[in-house]
Design a protein around this motif. Structure first.
Motif, short mmCIF file in Angstrom:
data_model
loop_
_atom_site.label_atom_id
_atom_site.label_comp_id
_atom_site.label_asym_id
_atom_site.label_seq_id
_atom_site.Cartn_x
_atom_site.Cartn_y
_atom_site.Cartn_z
N ALA A 286 0.82 -1.22 0.00
CA ALA A 286 0.00 0.00 0.00
C ALA A 286 0.85 1.26 0.00
CB ALA A 286 -0.93 0.00 1.21
N THR A 287 1.99 1.21 0.67
CA THR A 287 2.84 2.41 0.78
C THR A 287 3.87 2.51 -0.33
OG1 THR A 287 4.31 1.22 2.31
CG2 THR A 287 2.56 2.58 3.28
N HIS A 288 4.00 1.48 -1.14
CA HIS A 288 5.02 1.49 -2.20
C HIS A 288 4.45 1.17 -3.57
CE1 HIS A 288 7.41 1.08 1.47
NE2 HIS A 288 8.44 1.52 0.79
N ARG A 289 3.16 1.15 -3.69
CA ARG A 289 2.56 0.85 -4.99
C ARG A 289 2.85 1.99 -5.95
NH1 ARG A 289 -2.22 0.11 -3.44
NH2 ARG A 289 -2.23 -2.17 -3.31
N SER A 290 3.47 1.64 -7.07
CA SER A 290 3.77 2.66 -8.08
C SER A 290 2.63 2.71 -9.08
CB SER A 290 5.09 2.34 -8.81
OG SER A 290 4.96 1.12 -9.52
N GLY A 291 2.67 3.68 -9.92
CA GLY A 291 1.64 3.76 -10.95
C GLY A 291 1.68 2.55 -11.85
N ASN A 292 0.55 2.10 -12.31
CA ASN A 292 0.48 0.91 -13.14
C ASN A 292 0.53 1.23 -14.63
OD1 ASN A 292 0.32 -0.95 -11.06
ND2 ASN A 292 -1.88 -0.64 -10.82
N ASN A 293 0.83 2.48 -14.95
CA ASN A 293 0.90 2.85 -16.36
C ASN A 293 2.29 3.33 -16.71
OD1 ASN A 293 -1.85 2.33 -16.71
ND2 ASN A 293 -2.39 4.39 -15.98
N ASN A 294 2.75 3.00 -17.91
CA ASN A 294 4.05 3.48 -18.35
C ASN A 294 3.88 4.83 -19.03
OD1 ASN A 294 3.07 2.94 -20.91
ND2 ASN A 294 4.18 0.99 -21.10
N ALA A 295 4.96 5.33 -19.61
CA ALA A 295 4.92 6.66 -20.22
C ALA A 295 3.89 6.76 -21.33
CB ALA A 295 6.31 7.03 -20.75
N ALA A 296 3.61 5.66 -21.99
CA ALA A 296 2.65 5.66 -23.10
C ALA A 296 1.22 5.43 -22.62
CB ALA A 296 3.04 4.59 -24.12
N GLY A 297 1.06 5.32 -21.30
CA GLY A 297 -0.28 5.13 -20.76
C GLY A 297 -0.74 3.69 -20.79
N GLU A 298 0.17 2.77 -21.12
CA GLU A 298 -0.19 1.37 -21.18
C GLU A 298 0.04 0.72 -19.82
OE1 GLU A 298 2.38 -0.05 -24.17
OE2 GLU A 298 1.15 0.65 -25.83
N LYS A 299 -0.82 -0.21 -19.47
CA LYS A 299 -0.70 -0.89 -18.19
C LYS A 299 0.52 -1.78 -18.15
CE LYS A 299 -3.39 -3.48 -14.80
NZ LYS A 299 -4.68 -4.13 -14.50
N LYS A 300 1.30 -1.68 -17.07
CA LYS A 300 2.47 -2.53 -16.92
C LYS A 300 2.06 -3.97 -16.67
CE LYS A 300 5.57 0.93 -14.91
NZ LYS A 300 6.36 1.27 -13.71
N LYS A 301 2.86 -4.89 -17.14
CA LYS A 301 2.60 -6.31 -16.91
C LYS A 301 3.21 -6.73 -15.59
CE LYS A 301 3.49 -10.88 -18.86
NZ LYS A 301 4.19 -11.63 -19.92
N ASN A 302 2.38 -7.38 -14.74
CA ASN A 302 2.87 -7.94 -13.47
C ASN A 302 3.70 -6.93 -12.68
OD1 ASN A 302 1.66 -10.44 -13.90
ND2 ASN A 302 3.41 -11.19 -15.05
N SER A 303 3.11 -5.78 -12.37
CA SER A 303 3.84 -4.73 -11.66
C SER A 303 3.79 -4.91 -10.15
CB SER A 303 3.26 -3.36 -12.03
OG SER A 303 1.89 -3.31 -11.66
N ASP A 304 3.27 -6.06 -9.68
CA ASP A 304 3.15 -6.27 -8.24
C ASP A 304 4.51 -6.48 -7.59
OD1 ASP A 304 2.86 -9.76 -7.84
OD2 ASP A 304 3.22 -8.74 -9.73
N ILE A 305 4.55 -6.25 -6.28
CA ILE A 305 5.76 -6.47 -5.49
C ILE A 305 5.76 -7.93 -5.03
CG2 ILE A 305 7.03 -5.77 -3.43
CD1 ILE A 305 5.48 -3.07 -3.66
N ARG A 306 6.90 -8.56 -5.10
CA ARG A 306 7.00 -10.00 -4.84
C ARG A 306 7.76 -10.25 -3.54
NH1 ARG A 306 8.59 -11.03 -11.18
NH2 ARG A 306 6.52 -10.50 -11.99
N PHE A 307 7.21 -11.11 -2.70
CA PHE A 307 7.79 -11.38 -1.39
C PHE A 307 8.34 -12.80 -1.32
CE2 PHE A 307 5.18 -7.74 -0.73
CZ PHE A 307 5.77 -7.03 0.30
#
Length: 317
Positions: free
Chosen positions: A92-113
């Motif tokens: 929750a405190t480190h979630r980055s935007g899910n869109n790249n510069a072109a406005g496209e959704k990043k693939k698998n942008s989740d944080i992995r533990f």
């Protein structure tokens, strides 16, 4: 702030092997300790995870951590709740935007533990019809560490259950005096499973890298990381009796007594003598004993095969 590849929470013994490997591969990382002291000549961040602390303190402490693609938890989490608290607060405190510069959704942008766990969750379980234990074998699901590990896995994390850790200042030979102080204690010693710190570091990097390169790890994580539990050893099942006899000369350290004169029997020789007495009493013709006699034997081929590796530090002596 630029995203790191790996954040090590709790840079202790494991980090002394992992940090040099990350440096050699130019992997962006950060590490924490409770006091912020250097580890492997690298400064660390001061951080302590206390699930019982007030919510605002936990939120503040976790929010201050850098963002990383992977978070390695080296300290034990116990019971239900802590894994969820750590993962959800960090995300929750480190979630980055899910869109790249072109406005496209990043693939698998989740944080992995990734959680480092212990193989001890299998020790008290009775296996049916076989002495062999794999990562799929029944384990003590009510064990406090198993509860936390299962919670982490249910939230998409990966658990690495490691056997006896050795390397650096940790030498199995030095354990003999503590675990086998009497003949009756030796009688009870059966199998021993180990993994060297150098291989622990390689195991962590393999899970993070997936063998695909740092920029192309999504597919491997989905197959071999997310929700997985891996049992990891160096591929050997050691016989405590064979080790004790092999250490009778006192070479290589251990608790060797100083020479006191001709004919003095050292503690190592005494333990080896107990082993030979027990071999006669229990009808053991030679060492090492059979896998069946050792009772609990870990089969960890699956991890090494999945990640295309072999241990580099097997065969402790």
């Amino acid at each position: 702030m630029e995203e790191l590849t790996l954040l090590i929470l709790g840079a202790g013994w494991t980090a002394t092997f992992l940090i040099p490997l990350l440096q050699s591969r130019n992997v962006p990382f950060a590490a924490t300790t409770t006091s912020g002291h250097p580890v492997a000549d690298v400064p660390t961040l001061s951080f302590k995870f206390d699930p019982s602390a007030p919510e605002h303190e936990t939120l503040s402490a976790i929010a201050a951590l850098p963002r990383a693609r992977y978070v390695l938890v080296t300290f034990p989490l116990t019971g239900t709740g802590p894994s969820k608290l750590l993962i959800e607060t960090y995300t929750a405190t480190h979630r980055s935007g899910n869109n790249n510069a072109a406005g496209e959704k990043k693939k698998n942008s989740d944080i992995r533990f990734i959680q480092l766990g212990s193989s001890g969750i299998w020790q008290q379980q009775q296996q049916q019809n076989s002495c062999w234990i794999t990562r799929h074998s029944p384990y003590a699901t009510t064990n406090p560490r198993a509860l936390a590990e299962d919670e982490l896995r249910s939230l998409g994390g990966c658990v690495l259950n490691l056997a006896g850790l050795w390397g650096g200042g940790r030498t199995p030979r030095n354990w003999a005096g503590r675990v086998a102080p009497t003949k009756e204690a030796v009688r009870e010693k059966r199998s021993l499973h180990l993994i060297h710190g150098d291989d622990v570091a390689r195991v962590v990097v393999a899970v993070v890298d997936g063998g695909c390169g740092w920029e192309d790890d999504d597919k491997m994580w989905e197959v071999s990381g997310r929700g997985q539990r891996w049992l990891v050893t160096d591929g050997f099942v050691y016989d405590w009796w064979a080790l004790l006899v092999g250490w009778a000369d006192g070479g290589g350290g251990g608790d060797k007594e100083k020479e006191k004169g001709p004919g003095v029997v050292t503690s190592e020789q005494q333990r080896a003598g107990w082993v030979f007495e027990l071999m006669r009493e229990e009808g053991v013709r030679a060492l090492p004993r059979s896998m069946e006699a050792l009772g609990r034997c870990y089969d960890t081929r699956e991890f090494w095969e999945a990640f295309g590796l072999v241990p580099l530090k097997g065969r402790v002596c």
